[in-house]
Design a protein around this motif. Structure first.
Motif, PDB file in Angstrom:
ATOM      1  N   GLU A 405      17.036 -11.578  65.022  1.00  6.05           N
ATOM      2  CA  GLU A 405      18.433 -11.174  65.210  1.00  6.05           C
ATOM      3  C   GLU A 405      19.173 -12.187  66.075  1.00  6.05           C
ATOM      4  OE1 GLU A 405      19.205  -7.273  66.540  1.00  6.05           O
ATOM      5  OE2 GLU A 405      18.357  -6.296  64.779  1.00  6.05           O
ATOM      6  N   GLU A 437       9.720  -2.229  57.152  1.00  4.57           N
ATOM      7  CA  GLU A 437      11.038  -1.855  56.614  1.00  4.57           C
ATOM      8  C   GLU A 437      12.158  -2.474  57.446  1.00  4.57           C
ATOM      9  OE1 GLU A 437      10.828   2.365  56.671  1.00  4.57           O
ATOM     10  OE2 GLU A 437       9.763   2.514  54.741  1.00  4.57           O
ATOM     11  N   GLN A 438      11.968  -2.515  58.759  1.00  3.48           N
ATOM     12  CA  GLN A 438      12.989  -3.139  59.616  1.00  3.48           C
ATOM     13  C   GLN A 438      13.127  -4.627  59.300  1.00  3.48           C
ATOM     14  OE1 GLN A 438      11.824  -2.191  63.663  1.00  3.48           O
ATOM     15  NE2 GLN A 438      11.704  -0.007  63.156  1.00  3.48           N
ATOM     16  N   ALA A 440      12.493  -6.031  56.397  1.00  2.70           N
ATOM     17  CA  ALA A 440      13.159  -6.146  55.099  1.00  2.70           C
ATOM     18  C   ALA A 440      14.660  -5.877  55.220  1.00  2.70           C
ATOM     19  CB  ALA A 440      12.525  -5.164  54.107  1.00  2.70           C
ATOM     20  N   THR A 441      15.012  -4.895  56.031  1.00  2.00           N
ATOM     21  CA  THR A 441      16.433  -4.574  56.231  1.00  2.00           C
ATOM     22  C   THR A 441      17.163  -5.744  56.871  1.00  2.00           C
ATOM     23  OG1 THR A 441      15.970  -2.211  56.453  1.00  2.00           O
ATOM     24  CG2 THR A 441      18.039  -3.012  57.391  1.00  2.00           C
ATOM     25  N   LEU A 442      16.538  -6.324  57.893  1.00  2.00           N
ATOM     26  CA  LEU A 442      17.171  -7.473  58.553  1.00  2.00           C
ATOM     27  C   LEU A 442      17.328  -8.632  57.582  1.00  2.00           C
ATOM     28  CD1 LEU A 442      18.280  -8.820  61.077  1.00  2.00           C
ATOM     29  CD2 LEU A 442      15.935  -9.450  61.694  1.00  2.00           C
ATOM     30  N   ARG A 444      17.803  -8.453  54.398  1.00  2.00           N
ATOM     31  CA  ARG A 444      18.968  -8.164  53.536  1.00  2.00           C
ATOM     32  C   ARG A 444      20.266  -8.399  54.289  1.00  2.00           C
ATOM     33  NH1 ARG A 444      15.926  -3.577  52.343  1.00  2.00           N
ATOM     34  NH2 ARG A 444      17.367  -2.253  53.537  1.00  2.00           N
ATOM     35  N   ARG A 445      20.301  -7.969  55.532  1.00  2.00           N
ATOM     36  CA  ARG A 445      21.552  -8.069  56.295  1.00  2.00           C
ATOM     37  C   ARG A 445      22.001  -9.513  56.499  1.00  2.00           C
ATOM     38  NH1 ARG A 445      19.940  -3.523  60.867  1.00  2.00           N
ATOM     39  NH2 ARG A 445      20.890  -1.727  59.822  1.00  2.00           N
ATOM     40  N   LYS A 500      25.215  -2.003  52.400  1.00  2.27           N
ATOM     41  CA  LYS A 500      24.495  -3.277  52.422  1.00  2.27           C
ATOM     42  C   LYS A 500      23.860  -3.547  53.784  1.00  2.27           C
ATOM     43  CE  LYS A 500      26.937  -5.891  48.808  1.00  2.27           C
ATOM     44  NZ  LYS A 500      27.733  -7.110  48.516  1.00  2.27           N
ATOM     45  N   LEU A 501      24.551  -3.162  54.847  1.00  6.33           N
ATOM     46  CA  LEU A 501      24.020  -3.398  56.186  1.00  6.33           C
ATOM     47  C   LEU A 501      23.032  -2.311  56.622  1.00  6.33           C
ATOM     48  CD1 LEU A 501      27.157  -4.697  58.142  1.00  6.33           C
ATOM     49  CD2 LEU A 501      25.356  -6.006  57.029  1.00  6.33           C
ATOM     50  N   ASP A 502      22.896  -1.273  55.781  1.00  4.32           N
ATOM     51  CA  ASP A 502      21.952  -0.193  56.067  1.00  4.32           C
ATOM     52  C   ASP A 502      22.261   0.469  57.405  1.00  4.32           C
ATOM     53  OD1 ASP A 502      19.877   1.516  55.528  1.00  4.32           O
ATOM     54  OD2 ASP A 502      18.325   0.197  56.336  1.00  4.32           O
TER      55      ASP A 502
END
Length: 532
Positions: A405, A437-438, A440-442, A444-445, A500-502
């Motif tokens: 991040e 999952e975190q 993968a989410t990051l 995508r973001r 998109k940002l979940d």
């Protein structure tokens, strides 16, 4: 033998079998018969048992009984029996009043030197007291000596006792492989002589703790299952339960809620040793964060901060502060962040894991205050390096996510990709589904492909414009006016951005955009109104 001796032997058998409630009843019956004036050491030993049992059952700290036991033993004739009683009292006082325990242990050690005898268990008891001065290495050498002597004498109780303390000290020093091996050897010996449900129970949880640190989570869970089968009594059954609860949370196990609930129920007991209570505060915070229950996470954080021993126990305190810092960052609670920072400034960091937690907390709290992206990135690099040195893969994965991040906010996309990819690999190896999952989410973001390589940005140029206006606090109607689109179109863009940002709402979207530097990317030229 007389009736009192029958009671004493039955008490020993009850403790060995793990029947602590019956053992407590037997201490009361025995104390009613013993003449403390004629046999002060006999009475002192019974009081020592009673104080220890009160603590094990979570009824009280047992300090009253232990101090009366010391008063009786202090006035008894000098000799090996008296020294043994003093050593036991010192050991049991350790979790109540370390300095008082150190004083009793010093007296016992001096007495042992004077009479020229070394009780097998005496060095074992005293070894732990070296931690008061922050030098567990001294105790480690002493414990190695005790282990060797116990093996040579074929004294199983002394050997198992030494291995309990040895595995614990090795874990604190960050020597997890050695800790696991010592605990495993102790489990085998305890099983051989039939003391698995009493002192042997601690070896199972010590082994599970080392396995978790090593990232051998399947073995750790199996060890916890073994502890569950023998069902250790009282507080001695808490450590494995708390470890398994944390493991199940980290893996999103379907039975996590039940195990967490059983562990947290111990907080309702009248008394818990501080080194048992603090990990439960951590568990309560982690469970709330896993459930995305921010109000409960803050309540749990406040309860942890109110614990008087938080600033006294670095080994247990640093993991709690890590969980509290994440709570402050996720909730945007500046006051909570300031309080965590104040405790962290006063808490010593002595060993590898404690240094890593301290660096991790510093990096997290840096994100709760205005910090230049380069400074934040530097702090996260320090935290990641510290966890690599400590050798614990799961907190390393968490630190890598923070690094990713910070790298995104600083525009270091290659570093983002590497950190996300490593986190995903660690999560897959551990079976830590939420961590994966975190990651993968990051990914995508920040617009990474599934492989973790830099790819096209997640948001379109129009969505980036809308996000920038959302972050400025504009309503959909105002966004529509600024971009010359209809309010309905603006609403659609906002909904897509949130998806998109979940995140769950526009406030979270704006906060995430600031944190990841999504608003710092070049903005396309402003839209022009067409003239027809």
């Amino acid at each position: 033998m007389d009736h009192l001796r029958v009671l004493e032997d039955t008490l020993t058998a009850a403790v060995t079998a793990g029947d602590l409630s019956r053992a407590l009843t037997l201490t009361r019956a025995a104390l009613a018969e013993v003449d403390s004036d004629a046999e002060p050491l006999r009475a002192a030993r019974l009081l020592d048992h009673r104080g220890r049992l009160f603590a094990l059952l979570g009824k009280s700290d047992g300090a009253t009984e232990l101090r009366e036991a010391y008063r009786l033993a202090a006035g008894a004739p000098h000799g090996p029996e008296r020294l043994g009683v003093l050593a036991d009292i010192a050991s049991h006082l350790m979790k109540v009043d370390p300095r008082e325990a150190a004083s009793v242990a010093t007296e016992a050690a001096a007495g042992a030197s004077e009479v020229g005898t070394e009780l097998v268990l005496l060095p074992t008891r005293i070894a732990l007291l070296h931690r008061i001065d922050g030098t567990p290495e001294v105790g480690l050498a002493e414990l190695r000596r005790v282990e060797a002597r116990a093996r040579a004498a074929d004294d199983s109780w002394a050997l198992v006792s030494a291995l309990v303390f040895l595995s614990d000290v090795l874990y604190e020093l960050g020597r997890y492989d050695e800790s696991e091996q010592a605990a495993a050897a102790g489990v085998t010996e305890a099983r051989r002589v039939g003391i698995s449900r009493s002192i042997g129970a601690y070896l199972l949880s010590n082994r599970a703790e080392a396995l978790i640190a090593l990232g051998r989570w399947d073995e750790a869970d199996a060890t916890c299952a073994e502890a569950a089968r023998i069902d250790p009594p009282g507080v001695s059954g808490l450590h494995w339960l708390q470890l398994r609860a944390g493991l199940h949370l980290a893996r999103a196990h379907p039975g996590a809620d039940e195990v967490v609930g059983r562990a947290l129920a111990f907080l309702g007991r009248p008394y818990l040793w501080p080194n048992h209570r603090l990990p439960l505060h951590e568990l309560r915070v982690e469970a709330a964060l896993a459930a995305d229950d921010k109000p409960e996470a803050v309540r749990a954080a406040r309860a942890a901060l109110a614990d008087a021993h938080l600033a006294d126990l670095p080994r247990e305190g640093w993991p709690v502060l890590n969980a509290l810092a994440r709570t402050a960052a996720l909730t945007g609670d500046a006051m909570l962040a300031a309080e965590v920072s104040a405790v962290a400034a006063a808490l010593p960091a002595r060993h590898p894991a404690e240094h890593a937690h301290a660096a991790h907390v510093t990096a997290i709290l840096g994100g709760t205050a205005p910090t230049a992206p380069a400074e934040a990135l530097a702090a996260w690099r320090v935290a990641v390096a510290a966890w690599r040195a400590a050798g614990q893969p799961y907190p390393l994965g968490r630190a890598l996510l923070g690094l990713a991040e910070a790298a995104a906010a600083a525009g270091e996309r290659d570093e983002v990709a590497a950190a996300v990819r490593e986190t995903a690999e660690l999560a897959a190896r551990l079976g830590a589904t939420p961590l994966g999952e975190q990651a993968a989410t990051l990914a995508r973001r920040v617009g990474l492909r599934g492989t973790g390589r830099p790819g096209p940005d997640l948001l379109t140029s129009r969505e980036q414009e809308v996000l920038r206006l959302v972050a400025e606090g504009h309503s959909n109607s105002r966004i529509a006016e600024r971009l010359f689109i209809s309010p309905k179109t603006a609403s659609v863009h906002v909904s897509r951005i949130i998806a998109k940002l979940d995140v769950t709402n526009r406030v979270e979207a704006a906060a995430l955009a600031h944190r990841l530097g999504l608003l710092d990317r070049p903005s396309p030229a402003p839209a022009q109104r067409r003239v027809r």
